[in-house]
Design a protein around this motif. Structure first.
Motif, short mmCIF file in Angstrom:
data_model
loop_
_atom_site.label_atom_id
_atom_site.label_comp_id
_atom_site.label_asym_id
_atom_site.label_seq_id
_atom_site.Cartn_x
_atom_site.Cartn_y
_atom_site.Cartn_z
N UNK A 16 36.30 23.05 20.76
CA UNK A 16 37.03 23.72 21.82
C UNK A 16 37.84 24.88 21.25
N UNK A 17 37.99 25.93 22.05
CA UNK A 17 38.71 27.16 21.69
C UNK A 17 37.96 27.98 20.64
N UNK A 39 30.91 20.80 32.56
CA UNK A 39 30.56 19.63 33.37
C UNK A 39 30.97 18.29 32.74
N UNK A 40 30.86 18.12 31.43
CA UNK A 40 31.24 16.88 30.74
C UNK A 40 30.39 15.68 31.16
N UNK A 124 29.30 22.45 27.53
CA UNK A 124 30.36 21.46 27.40
C UNK A 124 30.58 21.31 25.90
N UNK A 125 31.74 21.71 25.39
CA UNK A 125 31.94 21.70 23.93
C UNK A 125 31.53 20.40 23.25
N UNK A 126 31.94 19.27 23.83
CA UNK A 126 31.71 18.00 23.15
C UNK A 126 30.31 17.44 23.33
N UNK A 127 29.41 18.20 23.94
CA UNK A 127 28.00 17.83 23.86
C UNK A 127 27.52 17.85 22.42
N UNK A 128 28.32 18.43 21.53
CA UNK A 128 27.94 18.45 20.12
C UNK A 128 27.85 17.03 19.56
N UNK A 129 28.50 16.07 20.22
CA UNK A 129 28.41 14.68 19.79
C UNK A 129 27.20 13.96 20.41
N UNK A 130 26.46 14.66 21.28
CA UNK A 130 25.35 14.03 22.00
C UNK A 130 24.05 14.81 21.83
N UNK A 131 23.91 15.50 20.72
CA UNK A 131 22.68 16.26 20.48
C UNK A 131 21.47 15.33 20.48
N UNK A 358 38.98 10.75 23.36
CA UNK A 358 38.92 12.19 23.12
C UNK A 358 37.55 12.74 23.46
N UNK A 359 36.51 12.09 22.95
CA UNK A 359 35.15 12.58 23.16
C UNK A 359 34.73 12.42 24.62
N UNK A 360 35.25 11.41 25.30
CA UNK A 360 34.96 11.24 26.71
C UNK A 360 35.52 12.40 27.53
#
Length: 384
Positions: A16-17, A39-40, A124-131, A358-360
């Motif tokens: 993020x950022x 979207x998350x 969604x930035x944290x899609x990086x945890x769901x590649x 956090x990741x959620x």
């Protein structure tokens, strides 16, 4: 079951950022690519699919569809829809009765509403945890990863109304994000993984966008440089956290850490994430200084306390947070109804880890929201 789309999905990720919203806005102006607001979906739903029961059951599937369709951070992505019928319409359009089917149907609906564009992308930035899961669902998806100087990203994060509240916590998150994608950067080929450097993007936007279009197999369009004239950018530009999006691209946000981070904070960042900075091609200009263990413990606790206490402050994310909390409540209700039990919980990241909330996408931890008796609010009016 995998969904193979002729027009390959575009997944924009990064800490993020780091400029992910800028890239989202730019690519969304391409005449062939539709990119809605953040979207998350993977963060909010994928690890918790077991709580819906068997999705082959139409009632269970409808519950998931209802929560996904009505729970967008920006309601319906601004599409002109009938709230009474939109869930039925999405269900009728799915390619398969699954989470991935719903996810795809939502983006295809947006692309259709956005002038019938043939291709869609998601930021969604944290899609990086769901590649991994994204590739299982969409094997030919293309990933764009945006990297920004971690000191600038952290300084920006600390200035935001939704992020960490001290440099140790900010640096820890940036480090975690950078390390999460290392295996995928090494594994995926040049036609599936593309790195954008934020500093190069804002200094030479046309050059970087042309290279991005080459990666995507698309013709470059000058319209992408006009991102700041869109409704999305204008709405974001009215907020403190995304004010730059309402103006043409600028390099004036490079090096902001020199003004916003104290020398001590710069040393702490270097101690926490210095190795990742060097690996990303940046140069450290201070000696690392890790805080004492008792100081780290205080940083982590105060981060949680302050995040919760400021949720309903100016431009706070209490509405977004309230919906996430509601989703958590719904999972527990389904558990009481017998749709799932502890034995059904899969070994899926980030379930059961300290960073799960956090990741959620939570902006504060339930422990501290409960401690401070934070009241929910589902009726915010600000752009998110």
């Amino acid at each position: 079951m995998a969904i193979m789309l002729k027009e390959r999905p575009i997944i924009m990720i990064g800490p993020e950022r780091s400029g992910t919203t800028l890239v989202m806005a730019m690519l969304g102006c391409h005449p062939r690519i539709a990119v809605p607001e953040v979207v998350w979906y993977y963060s909010r739903f994928y690890p918790y699919l077991h709580t819906y029961g068997d999705l082959r059951d139409k009632n269970n599937f409808r519950t998931l569809a209802t929560e996904m369709v009505h729970g967008l951070k920006t309601p319906y992505w601004g599409m002109k829809v009938n709230p009474r019928t939109i869930v039925d319409e999405i269900i009728e359009s799915v390619r398969e009765q699954s989470f991935a089917g719903l996810y795809c149907a939502m983006f295809e609906r947006f692309a259709k509403e956005a002038g019938g564009k043939p291709r869609w992308g998601e930021k969604t930035p944290y899609n990086l945890f769901f590649v991994g899961p994204i590739l299982e669902h969409f094997p030919n998806a293309q990933f764009i990863y945006i990297t920004r100087d971690g000191r600038d990203a952290s300084a920006d994060y600390l200035e935001s109304s939704f992020g960490p509240t001290n440099i140790y916590s900010a640096a820890k998150i940036w480090k975690m994000c950078m390390n999460a994608v290392k295996p995928w950067r090494e594994k995926l080929g040049a036609d599936q993984w593309f790195d954008i450097n934020y500093e190069e993007l804002v200094r030479q936007p046309e050059k970087v966008l042309r290279a991005t279009c080459d990666f995507l197999g698309e013709e470059y369009s000058p319209q992408m440089m006009e991102f700041h004239t869109t409704d999305l950018a204008k709405a974001r530009g009215q907020t403190h956290d995304h004010k730059p999006l309402g103006s043409p691209v600028s390099d004036k946000y490079i090096g902001i850490y020199k003004d916003l981070l104290s020398p001590r904070d710069q040393r702490i960042f270097a101690a926490v994430a210095g190795q990742e900075m060097i690996e990303a091609g940046y140069t450290l200009d201070v000696e690392p200084q890790m805080p004492a263990p008792e100081k780290v413990e205080k940083y982590e606790e105060w981060d949680g306390r302050i995040r919760a206490a400021t949720l309903d402050g100016p431009e706070g994310h209490i509405v977004y947070e309230s919906y996430n909390d509601w989703l958590m409540d719904q999972r527990e209700e389904r558990k009481k109804q017998g749709l799932w039990s502890d034995a059904d919980v899969p070994n899926v990241y980030p379930l059961g880890t300290p960073e799960e909330e956090l990741i959620m996408g939570q902006r504060a931890w339930r422990k501290w929201k409960t401690h401070f008796s934070i009241k929910r609010d589902y009726n915010g009016k600000l752009a998110l």
